[in-house]
Write a protein that holds these residues in place. Structure first.
Motif, PDB file in Angstrom:
ATOM      1  N   LYS A  41      -9.261   3.943   6.961  1.00  0.00           N
ATOM      2  CA  LYS A  41     -10.254   4.866   6.385  1.00  0.00           C
ATOM      3  C   LYS A  41     -10.440   4.619   4.893  1.00  0.00           C
ATOM      4  O   LYS A  41     -11.547   4.684   4.371  1.00  0.00           O
ATOM      5  CB  LYS A  41      -9.753   6.301   6.619  1.00  0.00           C
TER       6      LYS A  41
ATOM      7  N   GLU B 224      -4.345   4.882  10.289  1.00  0.00           N
ATOM      8  CA  GLU B 224      -5.712   5.445  10.197  1.00  0.00           C
ATOM      9  C   GLU B 224      -6.138   5.575   8.750  1.00  0.00           C
ATOM     10  O   GLU B 224      -7.283   5.312   8.399  1.00  0.00           O
ATOM     11  CB  GLU B 224      -5.760   6.813  10.899  1.00  0.00           C
TER      12      GLU B 224
ATOM     13  N   TYR C  43      -6.250  -2.901  15.686  1.00  0.00           N
ATOM     14  CA  TYR C  43      -7.023  -2.798  14.446  1.00  0.00           C
ATOM     15  C   TYR C  43      -7.439  -4.174  13.917  1.00  0.00           C
ATOM     16  O   TYR C  43      -8.332  -4.274  13.099  1.00  0.00           O
ATOM     17  CB  TYR C  43      -6.194  -2.100  13.355  1.00  0.00           C
TER      18      TYR C  43
END
Lengths: 291, 234
Positions: free
Chosen positions: B173, B169, B194
């Motif tokens: 991010k 993540e 992803y």
């Protein structure tokens, strides 16, 4: 606007604004990168080098003190030649300490060279936006400066010890050392230039050995010591003019001719060898790295 | 159309060992997340090192944003190696300073924020950190650059399963919205959702390249299942 100031420009290859010329094209500010490489070259070895310098300076002080003490001893009770031999012995001991420190420094810088290009640090170092030549130049400049300072201190230590020991001229005669007297001659600038060339050559030779024996660290360490020791011998022979081979040649040629030829040959060898070594390193680093 | 990465007939040999063979590859500059997938020894790391400028190709060319690989392209690529590469004798702060000195796009506030989030003390010497923390630090430094192309070689291989999601993540991010991200990994099932684009590499050749969704639909399998099929031991 200073080089250090970061400005995010509308370019994928973001560089400081000062790297742009009037037309907005990127201009090369390679000096900035070299300066930063030098900084990160000195930083990791600075503490070790400082310790070596302290040891060297301590050795100079203690050698000069003992030489001075010997001068104040009664030569008649000790015997003139005993006093002179003690002086020479303590100076040889000092030269031995100095030589060992130079060898240690040489191994330290060679190890660092290997780690930076062929070891784990290579992943970070080689991904920074610098050319291989800049990397090599930074390493070589720092090693040359540090080794040169040590070499100058060793020479200074020997000269000071003779001065404090007194009767320096007698010792020079006894050991056939016209060279330290050459400190007072006009050729001294040339001699020092040769010292600088010699230090450059040793540094480049050490790093070239690392490239050549990159998978055999023991070999380059051993050869690094051998080169330093041989160079010290050559250096003292050259600087002090007691080289055995040149003395032999003196039988056939005039002193002036021998001096001219050996100096010319030596200078060409040192400059040529250093340049070749540098290009060899660059070739290996560009084509043979296998991290 | 501008390409972030163009490889043309890219070949790399280590002595007599062919690591990459005539790789032709074009990745659009569209901020995609690219999965570079292949078994051990397939040539993933060699391809990554060539793109990062650590290795010189035996033949062929690499262009990043239209420029031949060199000093300039290194400033556009943020690379995380699969091996430990930080300077042990430095403190975390000193290592950050190193990145700031050499990479003009290094975003120090971003790095500092991440260090706080991951509870890494910047005053500590790197050699005193645990293995996992060192890996997290390397990842923070790589992602704190506002680069155009990020290349992460096995970024979650050494991280415990509990921390993997967080790291993934964080990667998504922290990366620039417009930047392309190439991730090499074996741990496909954990990361395949992803990927926008995948590349399968086998014996030094790209054997499959395409958009993840299109491949899933076309093959009727997940990327993990497809990987097991393509690379299973014959």
């Amino acid at each position: 606007m200073g080089v250090e100031e970061k400005v995010m420009v509308d370019s994928p290859f973001s560089v400081p604004v000062s790297d742009y010329d009037k037309n907005g094209n990127v201009k090369k500010v390679r000096g900035y990168v070299l300066k930063k490489l030098l900084k990160y070259e000195i930083k990791p070895i600075f503490t070790t080098y400082l310790i070596l310098l302290v040891i060297l300076v301590t050795a100079i002080i203690s050698t000069c003190s003992s030489a001075s003490l010997m001068k104040n001893l009664n030569p008649e009770s000790m015997g003139y030649y005993n006093a002179q031999l003690s002086l020479i012995f303590s100076i040889m001991l000092f030269a031995g300490i100095g030589g060992t420190l130079l060898c240690m420094m040489s191994i330290k810088t060679s190890n660092r060279f290997k780690k930076c290009f062929f070891g784990s640090h290579g992943y970070v170092m080689l991904s920074v936006p610098a050319t291989i030549e800049e990397h090599l130049l930074a390493k070589q400049i720092v090693s040359v400066v540090l080794n040169l300072i040590s070499t100058i201190l060793i020479i200074l230590g020997i000269v000071l010890a003779f001065t404090f020991g007194g009767g320096a001229n007698e010792v020079f005669k006894f050991a056939d050392f016209p060279a330290l007297c050459a400190l007072r001659k006009t050729s001294i600038i040339f001699k020092w230039l040769n010292v600088i060339l010699l230090v450059v050559f040793v540094v480049v030779a050490d790093n070239t050995l690392v490239c050549f024996f990159r998978n055999k660290s023991g070999v380059f360490k051993a050869l690094s010591i051998v080169i330093t020791v041989i160079t010290l011998e050559v250096f003292f022979g050259w600087f002090i003019n007691v080289n055995v081979s040149t003395n032999y040649i003196y039988d056939f040629l005039s002193n002036e001719t021998v001096n001219f030829l050996t100096t010319l040959f030596g200078t060409v060898f040192l400059i040529g060898g250093s340049i070749l070594g540098f290009f060899y390193q660059a070739r290996v680093l560009k084509n043979k790295i296998n991290l | 159309m501008e390409y972030i990465l163009e490889c043309e007939n890219l070949t790399k040999m280590y002595k007599d060992n062919l690591a990459l063979s005539n790789v032709n590859l074009k990745l659009e500059d569209n901020g995609a997340i690219v999965g570079l997938l292949g078994p051990n020894g397939s040539g993933k790391t060699t391809l990554i090192k060539l793109i990062a400028g650590l290795l010189t190709p035996t033949a062929g060319s690499i262009k990043i944003l239209g420029k031949e690989r060199g000093v300039e392209t290194k400033s556009a690529v943020s690379y995380l190696s699969d091996a430990y590469s930080l300077f042990n004798d430095f403190t975390v702060n000193e290592q950050m300073q190193f990145y700031e000195d050499f990479f003009y796009d290094f975003n120090k506030p971003k790095a500092e924020k991440m260090l706080i989030e991951l509870q890494i003390n910047p005053a500590l010497k790197i050699k005193t950190l645990s293995k996992g923390t060192k890996e997290k630090l390397a990842l923070i430094l790589t992602l704190s650059r506002d680069a155009k192309l990020y290349i992460l070689d096995e970024p979650i291989a050494g991280v415990d399963p509990a921390a993997r999601d967080y790291i993934l993540e964080t990667i998504i991010k922290m990366k620039n919205e417009n930047a392309t991200l190439i991730i090499s990994t074996h741990l496909i099932s954990e990361i395949e959702n992803y990927f926008d684009h995948i590349l399968f590499i086998k014996n030094g050749e790209i054997v499959l390249s395409g958009k993840t969704e299109e491949i899933r639909l076309e093959k009727g399998k997940s990327i993990d299942e497809l990987f097991r099929e393509v690379f299973r031991w014959a």
